[in-house]
Design a protein around this motif. Sequence first.
Motif, PDB file in Angstrom:
ATOM      1  N   GLU A  45      35.013  22.052  39.302  1.00  0.00           N
ATOM      2  CA  GLU A  45      35.488  22.705  40.510  1.00  0.00           C
ATOM      3  C   GLU A  45      34.368  23.570  41.061  1.00  0.00           C
ATOM      4  O   GLU A  45      33.437  23.951  40.357  1.00  0.00           O
ATOM      5  N   VAL A  77      33.471  26.906  42.353  1.00  0.00           N
ATOM      6  CA  VAL A  77      33.981  28.269  42.398  1.00  0.00           C
ATOM      7  C   VAL A  77      32.936  29.190  43.020  1.00  0.00           C
ATOM      8  O   VAL A  77      31.775  29.179  42.623  1.00  0.00           O
ATOM      9  N   PHE A 103      29.948  30.930  41.080  1.00  0.00           N
ATOM     10  CA  PHE A 103      30.515  31.785  40.032  1.00  0.00           C
ATOM     11  C   PHE A 103      29.652  31.712  38.771  1.00  0.00           C
ATOM     12  O   PHE A 103      29.173  30.658  38.393  1.00  0.00           O
ATOM     13  N   ASP A 152      31.643  37.295  35.787  1.00  0.00           N
ATOM     14  CA  ASP A 152      32.058  37.807  37.097  1.00  0.00           C
ATOM     15  C   ASP A 152      33.543  38.136  37.079  1.00  0.00           C
ATOM     16  O   ASP A 152      34.329  37.403  36.483  1.00  0.00           O
ATOM     17  N   TYR A 153      33.918  39.221  37.734  1.00  0.00           N
ATOM     18  CA  TYR A 153      35.338  39.445  38.019  1.00  0.00           C
ATOM     19  C   TYR A 153      35.460  40.242  39.308  1.00  0.00           C
ATOM     20  O   TYR A 153      34.508  40.905  39.722  1.00  0.00           O
ATOM     21  N   VAL A 154      36.612  40.121  39.935  1.00  0.00           N
ATOM     22  CA  VAL A 154      36.818  40.759  41.233  1.00  0.00           C
ATOM     23  C   VAL A 154      36.732  42.284  41.072  1.00  0.00           C
ATOM     24  O   VAL A 154      37.295  42.843  40.123  1.00  0.00           O
ATOM     25  N   ALA A 183      35.585  38.786  46.134  1.00  0.00           N
ATOM     26  CA  ALA A 183      36.565  37.718  45.891  1.00  0.00           C
ATOM     27  C   ALA A 183      35.941  36.624  45.038  1.00  0.00           C
ATOM     28  O   ALA A 183      34.711  36.447  45.031  1.00  0.00           O
ATOM     29  N   ILE A 184      36.779  35.926  44.304  1.00  0.00           N
ATOM     30  CA  ILE A 184      36.368  34.734  43.561  1.00  0.00           C
ATOM     31  C   ILE A 184      37.419  33.682  43.864  1.00  0.00           C
ATOM     32  O   ILE A 184      38.610  33.929  43.723  1.00  0.00           O
ATOM     33  N   TYR A 185      36.989  32.546  44.349  1.00  0.00           N
ATOM     34  CA  TYR A 185      37.977  31.499  44.617  1.00  0.00           C
ATOM     35  C   TYR A 185      37.350  30.124  44.465  1.00  0.00           C
ATOM     36  O   TYR A 185      36.132  29.968  44.454  1.00  0.00           O
ATOM     37  N   SER A 186      38.206  29.115  44.319  1.00  0.00           N
ATOM     38  CA  SER A 186      37.716  27.743  44.217  1.00  0.00           C
ATOM     39  C   SER A 186      37.992  27.040  45.531  1.00  0.00           C
ATOM     40  O   SER A 186      39.002  27.295  46.184  1.00  0.00           O
ATOM     41  N   PRO A 244      39.573  34.361  37.920  1.00  0.00           N
ATOM     42  CA  PRO A 244      40.930  34.737  38.346  1.00  0.00           C
ATOM     43  C   PRO A 244      41.777  33.500  38.596  1.00  0.00           C
ATOM     44  O   PRO A 244      41.275  32.480  39.069  1.00  0.00           O
ATOM     45  N   THR A 290      42.055  28.257  38.646  1.00  0.00           N
ATOM     46  CA  THR A 290      41.267  29.154  39.483  1.00  0.00           C
ATOM     47  C   THR A 290      41.905  29.376  40.862  1.00  0.00           C
ATOM     48  O   THR A 290      42.330  28.433  41.514  1.00  0.00           O
ATOM     49  N   MET A 291      41.947  30.622  41.244  1.00  0.00           N
ATOM     50  CA  MET A 291      42.575  31.007  42.508  1.00  0.00           C
ATOM     51  C   MET A 291      41.954  30.243  43.673  1.00  0.00           C
ATOM     52  O   MET A 291      40.737  30.175  43.806  1.00  0.00           O
ATOM     53  N   VAL A 334      43.584  33.679  48.189  1.00  0.00           N
ATOM     54  CA  VAL A 334      42.819  34.897  48.473  1.00  0.00           C
ATOM     55  C   VAL A 334      43.109  35.364  49.901  1.00  0.00           C
ATOM     56  O   VAL A 334      43.305  36.557  50.156  1.00  0.00           O
ATOM     57  N   GLY A 363      40.255  38.136  35.344  1.00  0.00           N
ATOM     58  CA  GLY A 363      39.190  38.025  36.340  1.00  0.00           C
ATOM     59  C   GLY A 363      39.319  38.977  37.510  1.00  0.00           C
ATOM     60  O   GLY A 363      38.583  38.861  38.473  1.00  0.00           O
ATOM     61  N   ILE A 364      40.260  39.896  37.438  1.00  0.00           N
ATOM     62  CA  ILE A 364      40.437  40.849  38.539  1.00  0.00           C
ATOM     63  C   ILE A 364      40.393  42.271  37.982  1.00  0.00           C
ATOM     64  O   ILE A 364      41.262  42.662  37.199  1.00  0.00           O
ATOM     65  N   GLY A 365      39.383  43.005  38.363  1.00  0.00           N
ATOM     66  CA  GLY A 365      39.267  44.390  37.927  1.00  0.00           C
ATOM     67  C   GLY A 365      40.037  45.296  38.860  1.00  0.00           C
ATOM     68  O   GLY A 365      40.928  44.868  39.563  1.00  0.00           O
TER      69      GLY A 365
END
Lengths: 123, 382
Positions: A71, A73, A90, A94-96, A114-117, B207, B339-340, B345, B379-381
């Motif tokens: 995927e 990301v 990604f 990593d984290y939001v 933001a983190i998204y796929s 996330p 994964t989001m 988002v 994955g979300i702080g």
Amino acid sequence: MMQRERQPKFAMISILLTLGAFILFVLATIVDPLSNYSNVLMIAGLALLAASWGIYFIGGRSLQRAEISTENVITVIGCRGCDIREERPFSEGDYVFKEVGPCKKCSGISYIRAIYSIPIKKD
Amino acid sequence: MNIVVVNMVIPVGQGLFPTGNDLSSIILNILWVVFFFSMILLFNQRLQIWTYQRNVEKATIKLQMLADKSREEALKSVQKYAQENTDVRSQVTAFLDFFTIEPVDRDPFGVLNRLEHLLDNRRDRFKAFVAQIAPKAGKAEAANTEDILEAAMALNFIFKVVRHYLILGKKTKSLMIFVQLDMQLPLIMKMAEAYFNAQKTFSAGKPIGDGLGPLVASKLMYGLPKRIIAEDIVCSEVDISNRKAYVLKAEGPGGLLGKPGEAVKRLVEEMSGKVARIFMVDASSKLEGENTGEVVEGVGAAIGDPGPEKYKIEEVATKYKIPLDAIVCKMDLEEALTTMKKEIVEASDIIIEKIKKAIVERTKEGDVVIIAGIGNTIGIGQ
Ligand SMILES: [Zn+2]
């Protein structure tokens, strides 16, 4: 994602072979001059049927593997001080809302917004 | 007679379905009829069993593959944080069969308290197991490892149940067992694939879709002072149009759910019920045909826990007559566990706007509201 359907190409070949066998059987019975060769025709028809089944099962099975899902990301980086927006792939860890050092533009605190796929385009 | 028999076996020159009037062709025709009827009447069920069994066997092999792979993945992630020279493999393999017995509900009095107690037990055992086998993991890594083990356990369980019915069907030669199993297979496989893909997301610490609630909460509370108000739950005071909003979520970025029900209850009790509204944000399973990322509003406690947390929120809201507003974002099981997606988002910003608007419309200045972001905060702080 897993592929579960048989490949249509194999199914088509299989159906055509079965049809061929059926036509042979019908010919052997109905058309008079051919009735002398009925045994030959019958064996040929059965062989076609067997081939049809074989293709259907073996051809279908070769597709039964798991696709390796890769995927795409994206990590989006923003800044508390300015409106810079940066995207990168990604990477683990990593984290939001993780703070990722000073901003390149205004040397404020930059963080992961933001983190998204996103779906991968299939070619 | 002899000649007839020979003629019958090798019907030279008569075709497959002979049309002549002699004895041999009549007998051959009768034999054909007997053959077809025996196929239809006697072997029909055998053939059906055989077809269904084949499908189920193929699915079982695939489920076994998924279960094996997920166990390897779990081993790999445990090994990263394990002490050297420990036998991780046998311990993890044994732990995958860990079970929880649901409390008896024939006498329903206090069943949620008992359920909560058992769930606490279960979580404690999980934590203890991860702490013992992966001592080098930090808080977030340990939480993620728990989630990875959960996914491996789910796959292990699905595989074992399907295999059980396959073997049972073979032993009893029961068509019904195979038919029922085969009909449920598409859904079972979908679920198994969702868990399998979820595990990969967990081990990378990305996330997931279910993190929508925590994402909304952390967007509201980012940069503000936080305090822990219940197990694994952080809370911040946020000013929204001169209303005081207590925003809460599970503590990230490890894969935690926390006890949001307990947190809401404590907050409301702390303020002796002087709360104007409770807003709950969660991911909700979508119906086929609905769009992922669709934001929908409603009332009620939007939380998908086994019961205890939902019960606490409903109870405290009822006790003080506090309206419960629910805002959910639609997604399917696979999307919730992997994964989001970008749509989700984007939905989080829409939800924030909706909450702000609702607060202005439905509360007065100086009121206190609670905003609870429900879900797994991996994955979300904050
Ligand atoms: Zn900046």
